[in-house]
Motif scaffolding. Structure first.
Motif, PDB file in Angstrom:
ATOM      1  N   ARG A 105     -38.474 -15.875  19.955  1.00 18.19           N
ATOM      2  CA  ARG A 105     -38.484 -16.626  18.689  1.00 18.19           C
ATOM      3  C   ARG A 105     -39.814 -17.365  18.514  1.00 18.19           C
ATOM      4  N   GLU A 109     -42.624 -16.791  15.569  1.00 19.13           N
ATOM      5  CA  GLU A 109     -43.084 -17.879  14.694  1.00 19.13           C
ATOM      6  C   GLU A 109     -44.603 -17.920  14.618  1.00 19.13           C
ATOM      7  N   ILE A 128     -42.481 -22.139   7.776  1.00 21.46           N
ATOM      8  CA  ILE A 128     -43.410 -21.413   8.654  1.00 21.46           C
ATOM      9  C   ILE A 128     -44.237 -22.399   9.484  1.00 21.46           C
ATOM     10  N   PRO A 131     -42.339 -25.069  12.763  1.00 19.24           N
ATOM     11  CA  PRO A 131     -42.204 -24.650  14.175  1.00 19.24           C
ATOM     12  C   PRO A 131     -43.540 -24.698  14.929  1.00 19.24           C
TER      13      PRO A 131
END
Length: 180
Positions: A105, A109, A128, A131
């Motif tokens: 993940r 990102e 966007i 993270p």
């Protein structure tokens, strides 16, 4: 067919030839079609070669695997055949399949962040950006953003002048890979 042909080394000015020599020595790099085209202008060549120290900093932040994925995502979103192919080569040589990436993940990102920078000219939505903000320091984000900016500039330059893909990269083109 390129709009502006790369200058053969023997046709460059002494200043550009000297810059080429330093570049080859400092980075163990070749003078590619893009660099040969930039050789028409010492100032342009020097500006774009700042990519190298920025990429070194990106590798400190993202590591050896994620750094080329980040650069590739920017180039893919910019639809730059030359740069996309360069990073496909890097990925394939390190054992990745750029057509079937397996990402955590956090890695996804970063890849999404790179693509969004390019695709949306840096106007990144919070979903966007957040993270990245939560995982990296302000200094890291400055470096990643500056690198993305020079990567986008590199993509734009190559797209404008239609830089030919260097022979050593040809086997790594997306279309060449899909035929294998």
């Amino acid at each position: 067919m390129p709009r502006i042909a790369p200058l053969p080394p023997e046709m460059t000015s002494p200043d550009v030839a000297d810059a080429y020599a330093h570049h080859i020595k400092d980075y163990a790099a070749r003078i590619t079609n893009m660099k040969g085209t930039l050789g028409h202008s010492l100032v342009a060549f020097m500006a774009y070669m700042e990519w190298y120290p920025l990429y070194k900093e990106v590798k400190k932040i993202l590591g050896e695997r994620l750094s080329p994925l980040f650069a590739w995502s920017i180039s893919e979103a910019a639809q730059c055949p030359l740069c996309s192919t360069y990073f496909r080569k890097t990925m394939i040589e390190s054992g990745e399949n750029p057509d079937a990436l397996v990402l955590s993940r956090a890695e996804q990102e970063v890849v999404d962040f790179g693509a969004a920078i390019s695709k949306h000219q840096g106007l990144i939505i919070e979903e966007i950006y957040n993270p990245i903000k939560s995982r990296y320091s302000e200094k890291d984000i400055v470096i990643l953003s500056a690198f993305a900016g020079i990567m986008v500039a590199t993509n734009i330059f190559n797209n404008i002048v239609q830089t030919e893909i260097d022979e050593y990269l040809a086997p790594y083109r997306k279309s060449a890979q899909s035929r294998n």
